[in-house]
Design an enzyme around this catalytic site. Structure first.
Site, short mmCIF file in Angstrom:
data_model
loop_
_atom_site.label_atom_id
_atom_site.label_comp_id
_atom_site.label_asym_id
_atom_site.label_seq_id
_atom_site.Cartn_x
_atom_site.Cartn_y
_atom_site.Cartn_z
N GLU A 27 0.83 -1.21 0.00
CA GLU A 27 0.00 0.00 0.00
C GLU A 27 0.87 1.27 0.00
O GLU A 27 1.92 1.31 0.63
CB GLU A 27 -0.88 -0.01 1.25
CG GLU A 27 -1.77 1.21 1.41
CD GLU A 27 -2.50 1.25 2.74
OE1 GLU A 27 -3.51 1.96 2.83
OE2 GLU A 27 -2.07 0.55 3.69
N LYS A 40 -9.43 2.76 -1.88
CA LYS A 40 -9.72 2.32 -0.52
C LYS A 40 -11.01 2.94 0.02
O LYS A 40 -11.17 4.16 0.02
CB LYS A 40 -8.54 2.68 0.39
CG LYS A 40 -8.58 2.09 1.79
CD LYS A 40 -7.28 2.47 2.51
CE LYS A 40 -7.16 1.83 3.86
NZ LYS A 40 -5.85 2.20 4.50
N CYS A 83 -5.55 -2.83 3.15
CA CYS A 83 -5.17 -2.66 4.55
C CYS A 83 -6.36 -2.68 5.51
O CYS A 83 -6.94 -3.73 5.76
CB CYS A 83 -4.34 -1.38 4.70
SG CYS A 83 -3.29 -1.34 6.17
#
Length: 266
Positions: free
Chosen positions: A48, A117, A151
């Site tokens: 990431e 995200k 994540c």
């Protein structure tokens, strides 16, 4: 094209916070190392926010405008070496702000999907500097349905289940997951694999950024929840071979998708 066996390479890299030039240079070296190996990967996965790290106070000046530099680099490499790439995620600058975005490229160098995200991590002030994505990371590589999460997303089982219900047999997870939450990292990833009967391929960074230490432990987990490969705390390339036929086998033996009762959940 669809094949049942894949070689996977996870680029567990250290990331220089706020130094895109260093990070692009390092990634180029790691990509070359990944393909220059007797076990040539079918897919490469990157961590990431690898282009900038969490330099959030300068993210608007550091972010890649429209992801153009990243897209060009990964497209060129994937096409040249005939390898799929799940491009970690980068700080991507758009007209309305900066997003934490991953891109996927096929063996011909074509961009075949992207994902920004959805869940922003308040403990690192992401919501103050970044914009949240608004669509699922549904992908298809070599004819295999896959999903992407980033994540903090793995703390939201509804998202992984939505991707699985959409047909995903693999879940890619680029991350910057820090100490001291190694137990959470391993447990959550294995839970997502077991409950959705899919492979989970998670690439975490290593190194220290300010006062935060990142522990690596990139993982490849099969649909039974068995760990096929796991990195340590050092910069490395974590490799594994997976048999995608195992997904259908596990789902037929324990038919959780057929036994769901969604009317009671929603």
């Amino acid at each position: 094209m669809s094949q049942s066996t894949w070689n996977v390479a996870l680029l567990q890299m250290d990331i220089a916070i706020g130094e895109p030039e260093r990070n692009y240079g390092k990634l180029e070296l790691l990509l070359k190392q990944a393909v220059d190996h007797e076990q040539k990967p079918d897919v490469i996965v990157i961590p990431e926010m690898w282009n900038t790290g969490y330099a959030l106070d300068r993210i608007h000046e550091l972010a890649d405008p429209a992801g153009e530099r990243t897209r060009a680099m990964l497209s060129d490499f994937s096409g040249k070496h005939q390898v799929n790439i799940l491009g970690g995620s980068i700080a991507e600058k758009r007209a309305d702000g900066v997003y934490n975005t991953t891109y996927a490229f096929d063996r011909e160098g074509r961009e075949i999907g992207s994902y920004s995200k959805i869940h922003l991590f308040r403990l690192m002030d992401e919501e103050k500097y970044l914009k949240s994505g608004a669509s699922l990371g549904q992908l298809e590589l070599d004819g295999i349905s896959a999903g992407a999460m980033i994540c903090y997303d793995i703390r939201f089982p509804e998202l992984a289940r939505k991707l699985a219900l959409g047909g995903a047999k693999l879940l890619f997870v680029p991350a910057e997951w820090p100490n001291p939450r190694l137990h959470h990292w391993r447990t959550l990833l294995q839970a997502r694999a077991i409950e959705n009967q899919m492979f989970v391929i998670a690439c975490n960074r290593v190194g220290i950024s300010g006062t935060t230490e990142f522990f690596g432990h990139s993982m490849v987990i099969d649909p039974w929840g068995e760990v096929l490969a796991e990195g340590d705390g050092a910069e490395s390339i974590v490799r594994a071979t997976i048999n995608l036929d195992l997904v259908d086998e596990v789902r037929s033996r324990i038919p959780i998708f057929e036994d769901r009762r969604p009317a009671l959940y929603e």
